[in-house]
Structures are given as structure tokens and as C-alpha cells.
Design a protein around this motif. Structure first.
Motif, PDB file in Angstrom:
ATOM      1  N   ALA A 266       0.829  -1.204   0.000  1.00 21.20           N
ATOM      2  CA  ALA A 266       0.000   0.000   0.000  1.00 21.20           C
ATOM      3  C   ALA A 266       0.864   1.256   0.000  1.00 21.20           C
ATOM      4  O   ALA A 266       0.585   2.230  -0.721  1.00 21.20           O
ATOM      5  CB  ALA A 266      -0.934  -0.007   1.209  1.00 21.20           C
ATOM      6  N   HIS A 267       1.926   1.242   0.785  1.00 18.16           N
ATOM      7  CA  HIS A 267       2.821   2.402   0.832  1.00 18.16           C
ATOM      8  C   HIS A 267       3.528   2.589  -0.505  1.00 18.16           C
ATOM      9  O   HIS A 267       3.675   3.714  -0.999  1.00 18.16           O
ATOM     10  CB  HIS A 267       3.846   2.212   1.958  1.00 18.16           C
ATOM     11  N   ARG A 268       3.950   1.480  -1.109  1.00 16.84           N
ATOM     12  CA  ARG A 268       4.640   1.558  -2.398  1.00 16.84           C
ATOM     13  C   ARG A 268       3.698   2.069  -3.499  1.00 16.84           C
ATOM     14  O   ARG A 268       4.081   2.877  -4.347  1.00 16.84           O
ATOM     15  CB  ARG A 268       5.207   0.198  -2.775  1.00 16.84           C
ATOM     16  N   MET A 269       2.445   1.599  -3.473  1.00 14.56           N
ATOM     17  CA  MET A 269       1.468   2.058  -4.471  1.00 14.56           C
ATOM     18  C   MET A 269       1.170   3.541  -4.301  1.00 14.56           C
ATOM     19  O   MET A 269       1.028   4.269  -5.290  1.00 14.56           O
ATOM     20  CB  MET A 269       0.191   1.225  -4.343  1.00 14.56           C
ATOM     21  N   LEU A 270       1.079   4.002  -3.052  1.00 12.93           N
ATOM     22  CA  LEU A 270       0.826   5.424  -2.808  1.00 12.93           C
ATOM     23  C   LEU A 270       2.014   6.262  -3.258  1.00 12.93           C
ATOM     24  O   LEU A 270       1.846   7.322  -3.882  1.00 12.93           O
ATOM     25  CB  LEU A 270       0.547   5.653  -1.323  1.00 12.93           C
ATOM     26  N   THR A 271       3.227   5.788  -2.974  1.00 15.29           N
ATOM     27  CA  THR A 271       4.429   6.495  -3.425  1.00 15.29           C
ATOM     28  C   THR A 271       4.455   6.595  -4.940  1.00 15.29           C
ATOM     29  O   THR A 271       4.761   7.643  -5.518  1.00 15.29           O
ATOM     30  CB  THR A 271       5.689   5.773  -2.922  1.00 15.29           C
ATOM     31  N   ASP A 272       4.118   5.481  -5.593  1.00 21.96           N
ATOM     32  CA  ASP A 272       4.123   5.448  -7.052  1.00 21.96           C
ATOM     33  C   ASP A 272       3.053   6.379  -7.623  1.00 21.96           C
ATOM     34  O   ASP A 272       3.278   7.101  -8.611  1.00 21.96           O
ATOM     35  CB  ASP A 272       3.891   4.017  -7.531  1.00 21.96           C
ATOM     36  N   ALA A 273       1.867   6.394  -6.998  1.00 29.13           N
ATOM     37  CA  ALA A 273       0.772   7.225  -7.493  1.00 29.13           C
ATOM     38  C   ALA A 273       1.097   8.714  -7.391  1.00 29.13           C
ATOM     39  O   ALA A 273       0.640   9.510  -8.213  1.00 29.13           O
ATOM     40  CB  ALA A 273      -0.508   6.918  -6.725  1.00 29.13           C
TER      41      ALA A 273
END
Length: 429
Positions: A266-273
Motif C-alpha cells: 500500500a505504501h509503495r502504491m501510494l508512493t508510485d501514485a
């Protein structure tokens, strides 16, 4: 890029292109196809590719109907090279602009530095050919050649790299700079909107706004509020160490691992977004349960969970280790190359054989033997190249009688094999 006159753009010389292709976008590849279909001497193109790879092309000037650059030979001799492309007529530009106004999604794609195939198809239906065809790229060079020479070919290969970054460069060659083109589109859009009575518009259109129109208008509507600050690290998963014993069949350690993995994803997806340029990246496909099991195994904290994942995917532990290695090199694409055999279609196979034929020169060329479909083994060495479905090449090494992933993919087969050779030499040292 330098220069402020919108009728001419000048791009600084690009660095050498060792180990990479000249065009990754489909429109950049279409540009190169027009060159390769036009030139009469394939050896001149081959020399031009070498010039471009070695960084022999200077700053590239782009203006309506023409691109220009100084290209240096190996002895340092400089040649001024030009490639001409017919500008669109006023009537053709009118047809293109009317088509673009009718389809707001086309404007949105161009602003994202994309040129989707349906934009080119719709333009062709309106009588406008945006991309060059056979004979459209006309060479001029101070070396005196009447056909494409190594200098004009090198300029075209360098131009393909510029087109990858910005398709507006092609539109400038056709006669319109980016600012002028966007201004004309805005004027036509406003005129069309004012010509429609508000009552008729309300009856004709459903409630709400089409997504492509809203996206195309993003430069004229107020900016969205700033996103919330990104947490520095993933949140802590729930604590499962309680006085109450777990229910039957419940593995607390595995559940804690899954919870921590979900928080990290979830943290990685938010960073990517929230990263710059995210809107230009393709949406990643959803992983299958088998692929996700390999992803989990690649980050598993110990042999117990990895062993359970191996059993759950009907793999031996050694097989899962190979799958984990592939995942580290390239995710789902690398895993597919390891575990799935596929037979390239005739056109894909022809492109692969051409890439292998042109990747090396002279004595540097290794002896390759085609084994299974899409796989070529280096004769006399424990090295292999595998072709992925996306056209990239993956290096493999034989270990204990089995082929194992040995590196990341590359569009250039020579670069992929060189990475494998360099790693082997480093290990030997």
C-alpha cells in the motif's frame, strides 16, 4: 532543448546509445520503418546506426519541413545533413484540427506526449497522413550522396529518439509548433461551444461530463488541492501476539507476514501514485495467484514461509528459488520467460532474427544455435538468450544442468549477452 522561436526547436546532442534501441514508441518505430523502406543501400543504414550509437550526431534543429544536424565521420570530418518531410497544406491542417476538436481524447494524448494509433487512423480518415511513408524522408548532405548516406541515416536514427520523447516534434516538421497548434485547437473548441445553444446542449448531453473532455480541460480548470503528505514508512500491522490461542489451522506467523506485505504494498502504491510522470505510465496488470505467490516468496523472511509457498504452487524448493531469481530481475515478465514456452509469430520471429543478425559486427558475433522456440544458445558456452513476448532479450546461464535467469532484459540482444559475459568475467576474477 534551446531556442525560443516556436517555429524552430533545437535539441542538444544526445549521448551515445550503446546497448539500446533507437525507438521504443510505435510512432518512433514507424519513422524508422519509413527510413529503412526508403533507403536503397542497407550498408549505408548500418553505418548510420553505428554513427548514431557512437554519439556522432550533433545538436538537431527541427523546423517545418526539415531537420538538420552536423554528423562527424570517424576521422572527424563534419558533414551538414538535412532530412526533408513535406509540410501539411492549410486544408490538411484544417481537417486535422476539426478531427481533434471532435475527439477531446486526442488532445489529451498529445499533451501527455503520446500519439495513440487511433489518433493517426482518425487523421488518415480525414485525409491527413501524419507519419511518413516510403519515399517521404528526402535526404540532403554535404557529402554529395544522392540517396540516404550514413550521415542522414544517423540523423534519422537520432530523430527517432527525439520522437519517443515528444510527438509534437513530428507535428512541427509537418508545419505547426506546439503552442500554435494548441492555440488553434482552443479557438476552434470555443467557437464550436458558442455556436451551440445552451438549451440544446443540455438536451443533447447526459448529466455530467465525459471523462476524456474533463481530462483534456485540465490545463484551464483550477488546480486540485495538494495531496496529503506521504508517510515516511508503511503503517504497523496489527499485533497478533495475544493471550488467546489461534483458531485451528491459523498460522499466526504467515498472517503477520501477509499483513506486513499488504502495508508495504500500500505504501509503495501510494508512493508510485504521487510520483512525477505517473500519468504517463501504463497500468500494471493484476497478478495471478501463482505470480503473487512468487512475489511473496521473493520477500519471504525465512525458509518456512517460502516452503509453504513452494508447496502451494506445486513447485519444488529449487524451482521456486529460480522463480524468485527471475522475479528479482523483472517481475511477472521475467517469470513468464522462465516458465512459459511460446512460439513467436512469423513477423515477431523475423524481427528477432534481424535483431540477432545486426547486433554484432565481424568477429564479435557469437555462434548462436536456435533450440526451443524463442531461445538461442551460445555454442560452446553455458549462455542463452531468450526472447520475451514484449520483444526484449533475457540472458540465461546454465547452472547444475538447468537454465537459470542471469540478468535483466534489454532490447538489444548484444547488450543482454554482454551483461551476462561481464558478470561471468567478474565472478572469475
Amino acid at each position: 532543448m534551446s531556442g525560443t522561436d516556436e517555429s524552430e526547436r533545437t535539441f542538444a546532442a544526445l549521448p551515445p546509445a550503446h546497448g539500446r534501441g533507437f525507438a521504443t514508441s510505435w510512432w518512433g518505430q514507424a519513422w524508422l520503418k519509413a527510413l529503412e523502406d526508403t533507403a536503397l543501400d542497407g550498408q549505408q543504414l548500418k553505418k548510420g546506426r553505428r554513427h548514431a550509437r557512437e554519439g556522432a550526431v550533433g545538436a538537431v534543429s527541427v523546423r517545418p519541413g526539415r531537420i538538420t544536424a552536423v554528423v562527424r565521420d570517424h576521422d572527424g570530418t563534419a558533414q551538414r545533413s538535412d532530412v526533408l518531410l513535406q509540410e501539411l497544406t492549410g486544408a490538411e491542417w484544417d481537417g486535422f484540427l476539426d478531427m481533434a476538436v471532435d475527439r477531446a481524447g486526442h488532445i489529451a494524448a498529445l499533451l501527455d506526449r503520446e500519439m495513440p494509433p487511433h489518433l493517426v487512423e482518425d487523421a488518415a480518415a480525414a485525409g491527413v497522413e501524419l507519419l511518413p511513408g516510403i519515399g517521404d524522408l528526402e535526404p540532403e548532405c554535404t557529402c554529395g550522396a544522392w540517396d540516404h548516406c550514413p550521415h542522414t541515416a544517423a540523423l534519422c536514427y537520432q530523430m527517432a529518439r527525439l520522437l519517443d520523447q515528444d510527438p509534437f516534434v513530428l507535428l512541427l516538421m509537418r508545419g505547426r509548433g506546439e503552442r500554435r497548434l494548441l492555440d488553434e485547437l482552443q479557438i476552434r473548441s470555443a467557437a464550436r461551444a458558442s455556436a451551440t445553444a445552451p438549451e440544446q446542449e443540455a438536451e443533447r448531453r447526459p448529466a455530467g461530463v465525459r471523462a476524456d473532455e474533463a481530462f483534456a480541460a485540465r490545463d484551464i480548470v483550477p488546480a486540485l488541492p495538494a495531496p496529503p503528505p506521504l508517510p515516511e514508512e508503511p503503517g504497523l500491522p496489527p499485533a497478533l501476539d495475544t493471550e488467546t490461542p489461534p483458531g485451528p489451522g491459523l498460522d499466526v506467523a504467515a498472517l503477520e507476514f501477509l499483513a506486513a506485505d499488504a502495508a508495504a504494498r500500500a505504501h509503495r502504491m501510494l508512493t508510485d501514485a504521487l510520483s512525477a510522470g505517473k500519468q504517463q505510465q501504463p497500468v500494471e496488470p493484476e497478478l495471478t495467484p501463482d505470480q503473487d505467490a512468487v512475489r511473496l516468496a521473493a520477500g519471504a523472511p525465512g525458509p518456512v514461509i517460502a516452503g509453504r509457498l513452494a508447496a502451494g504452487t506445486d513447485r519444488q524448493r529449487a524451482e521456486l528459488e529460480l522463480a524468485e531469481r527471475a522475479w528479482h530481475f523483472g517481475g511477472a515478465s521475467a517469470l513468464a520467460v522462465l516458465e512459459q514456452e511460446w512460439t513467436p509469430q512469423p513477423d515477431a520471429l523475423a524481427r528477432a532474427l534481424t535483431a540477432l543478425d545486426e547486433a554484432w559486427e565481424g568477429a564479435d558475433r557469437p555462434q548462436l544455435r536456435g533450440t526451443d522456440p524463442g531461445r538461442w544458445t551460445v555454442v560452446g558456452a553455458d549462455a542463452q538468450l531468450r526472447l520475451g513476448r514484449d520483444g526484449r532479450w533475457w540472458p540465461y546461464r546454465k547452472e547444475r544442468g538447468h537454465w537459470a535467469p542471469a540478468g535483466s532484459a534489454d532490447h538489444d540482444p548484444a547488450a543482454a549477452l554482454a551483461a551476462l559475459t561481464n558478470e561471468s568475467e567478474g565472478n572469475a576474477a
